[in-house]
Design a protein around this motif. Sequence first.
Motif, mmCIF file in Angstrom:
data_model
loop_
_atom_site.group_PDB
_atom_site.id
_atom_site.type_symbol
_atom_site.label_atom_id
_atom_site.label_comp_id
_atom_site.label_asym_id
_atom_site.label_seq_id
_atom_site.Cartn_x
_atom_site.Cartn_y
_atom_site.Cartn_z
ATOM 1 N N GLY A 43 -2.182 -55.138 -90.020
ATOM 2 C CA GLY A 43 -3.301 -54.235 -90.181
ATOM 3 C C GLY A 43 -3.358 -53.255 -89.020
ATOM 4 N N LEU A 44 -4.359 -52.411 -89.022
ATOM 5 C CA LEU A 44 -4.492 -51.403 -87.986
ATOM 6 C C LEU A 44 -5.266 -51.955 -86.794
ATOM 7 C CD1 LEU A 44 -4.032 -49.766 -90.703
ATOM 8 C CD2 LEU A 44 -5.165 -47.878 -89.518
ATOM 9 N N GLN A 45 -4.904 -51.476 -85.612
ATOM 10 C CA GLN A 45 -5.589 -51.862 -84.386
ATOM 11 C C GLN A 45 -6.045 -50.609 -83.661
ATOM 12 O OE1 GLN A 45 -3.123 -53.688 -81.358
ATOM 13 N NE2 GLN A 45 -4.879 -54.648 -80.365
ATOM 14 N N PHE A 90 -2.026 -43.688 -86.426
ATOM 15 C CA PHE A 90 -2.950 -42.952 -87.281
ATOM 16 C C PHE A 90 -4.096 -42.372 -86.458
ATOM 17 C CE2 PHE A 90 -1.389 -44.053 -91.458
ATOM 18 C CZ PHE A 90 -0.711 -45.241 -91.256
ATOM 19 N N ASP A 101 -17.814 -43.320 -92.625
ATOM 20 C CA ASP A 101 -16.916 -42.639 -93.555
ATOM 21 C C ASP A 101 -15.697 -42.135 -92.800
ATOM 22 O OD1 ASP A 101 -17.164 -39.717 -95.746
ATOM 23 O OD2 ASP A 101 -15.783 -41.421 -95.729
ATOM 24 N N MET A 102 -14.827 -43.057 -92.450
ATOM 25 C CA MET A 102 -13.679 -42.717 -91.619
ATOM 26 C C MET A 102 -12.525 -42.225 -92.490
ATOM 27 S SD MET A 102 -12.337 -44.796 -88.331
ATOM 28 C CE MET A 102 -11.890 -46.281 -89.168
ATOM 29 N N PHE A 104 -8.481 -40.945 -92.477
ATOM 30 C CA PHE A 104 -7.255 -41.120 -91.709
ATOM 31 C C PHE A 104 -6.276 -39.993 -91.972
ATOM 32 C CE2 PHE A 104 -7.603 -45.379 -89.885
ATOM 33 C CZ PHE A 104 -8.689 -45.877 -90.583
ATOM 34 N N GLY A 105 -5.519 -39.645 -90.933
ATOM 35 C CA GLY A 105 -4.383 -38.769 -91.122
ATOM 36 C C GLY A 105 -3.257 -39.514 -91.822
ATOM 37 N N PHE B 33 -15.428 -53.161 -94.981
ATOM 38 C CA PHE B 33 -14.794 -51.990 -95.591
ATOM 39 C C PHE B 33 -13.574 -52.434 -96.387
ATOM 40 C CE2 PHE B 33 -16.999 -48.935 -92.793
ATOM 41 C CZ PHE B 33 -17.360 -49.759 -91.731
ATOM 42 N N TYR B 35 -10.063 -50.675 -97.923
ATOM 43 C CA TYR B 35 -9.183 -49.500 -97.900
ATOM 44 C C TYR B 35 -7.974 -49.762 -98.786
ATOM 45 C CZ TYR B 35 -11.527 -47.889 -93.584
ATOM 46 O OH TYR B 35 -12.436 -47.452 -92.651
ATOM 47 N N GLN B 37 -3.890 -48.307 -99.092
ATOM 48 C CA GLN B 37 -2.847 -47.522 -98.446
ATOM 49 C C GLN B 37 -1.666 -47.353 -99.390
ATOM 50 O OE1 GLN B 37 -0.837 -49.262 -94.983
ATOM 51 N NE2 GLN B 37 -0.876 -47.264 -93.977
ATOM 52 N N LEU B 43 -4.066 -43.694 -96.253
ATOM 53 C CA LEU B 43 -5.096 -44.726 -96.149
ATOM 54 C C LEU B 43 -6.434 -44.140 -96.598
ATOM 55 C CD1 LEU B 43 -5.148 -47.652 -95.084
ATOM 56 C CD2 LEU B 43 -5.891 -46.736 -92.904
ATOM 57 N N LEU B 45 -10.547 -44.879 -97.810
ATOM 58 C CA LEU B 45 -11.700 -45.770 -97.871
ATOM 59 C C LEU B 45 -12.162 -45.887 -99.326
ATOM 60 C CD1 LEU B 45 -13.991 -47.403 -96.500
ATOM 61 C CD2 LEU B 45 -15.212 -45.230 -96.262
ATOM 62 N N PHE B 91 -6.445 -53.108 -97.659
ATOM 63 C CA PHE B 91 -6.925 -53.656 -96.403
ATOM 64 C C PHE B 91 -8.433 -53.868 -96.462
ATOM 65 C CE2 PHE B 91 -3.269 -53.520 -93.718
ATOM 66 C CZ PHE B 91 -2.504 -52.448 -94.147
ATOM 67 N N PHE B 105 -9.174 -54.775 -88.663
ATOM 68 C CA PHE B 105 -8.495 -54.818 -89.951
ATOM 69 C C PHE B 105 -7.829 -56.170 -90.183
ATOM 70 C CE2 PHE B 105 -8.312 -50.505 -91.786
ATOM 71 C CZ PHE B 105 -8.972 -49.815 -90.793
#
Lengths: 114, 114
Positions: A43-45, A90, A101-102, A104-105, B33, B35, B37, B43, B45, B91, B105
């Motif tokens: 997952g993302l950190q 990211f 409401d995030m 991501f690139g 949340f 997500y 991908q 990615l 939401l 995720f 995450f």
Amino acid sequence: AQSVTQPDIHITVSEGASLELRCNYSYGATPYLFWYVQSPGQGLQLLLKYFSGDTLVQGIKGFEAEFKRSQSSFNLRKPSVHWSDAAEYFCAVAPRYNNNDMRFGAGTRLTVKP
Amino acid sequence: DAGVIQSPRHEVTEMGQEVTLRCKPISGHDYLFWYRQTMMRGLELLIYFNNNVPIDDSGMPEDRFSAKMPNASFSTLKIQPSEPRDSAVYFCASSSRGGYNEQFFGPGTRLTVL
């Protein structure tokens, strides 16, 4: 339209070299800004975040990022890359009126050469 | 704490079948949340909850997708019926105080719909 752009899909650097990953955003007002790292199969950190104040933000693992309002940028830097930094990075933004409401690139994949 | 737990880690199913993805957030976190991908869309939401209540589901792609959070320690994302274009990594993330704090995450569920 609100957007976040990471211009570089893939970057290769040699171990020990410096690194800069680019991130540009387009929002009506300065959003909250984040950098996340994703290792393969993980997952993302969160590496670091910017809400306000000092425009140079220090994060974990020796990373830093600089917020430049005039350029709508939030570039990630590291002075000396380690082989373990190879991952996907990211940039993410969230509007101040709804910081859940995030967005991501597309991500930048970093390869580190020995 | 064990972090955010997702199950299964991998799911392979056939088109038309129902798929249920599960998530256990970090204890004490009040935001959860979901997500998705993909290579094409990055990615995204899908939905998020605050204190077990869905707050924003505008990212849910269509009525085939539904999410629930019956209690503070469990959430599900269901796809019924599943389609090949639903193949992605899903995720789950949780945080305390929402966007002001780091989203943690889970490792993700890789879904393949044949």
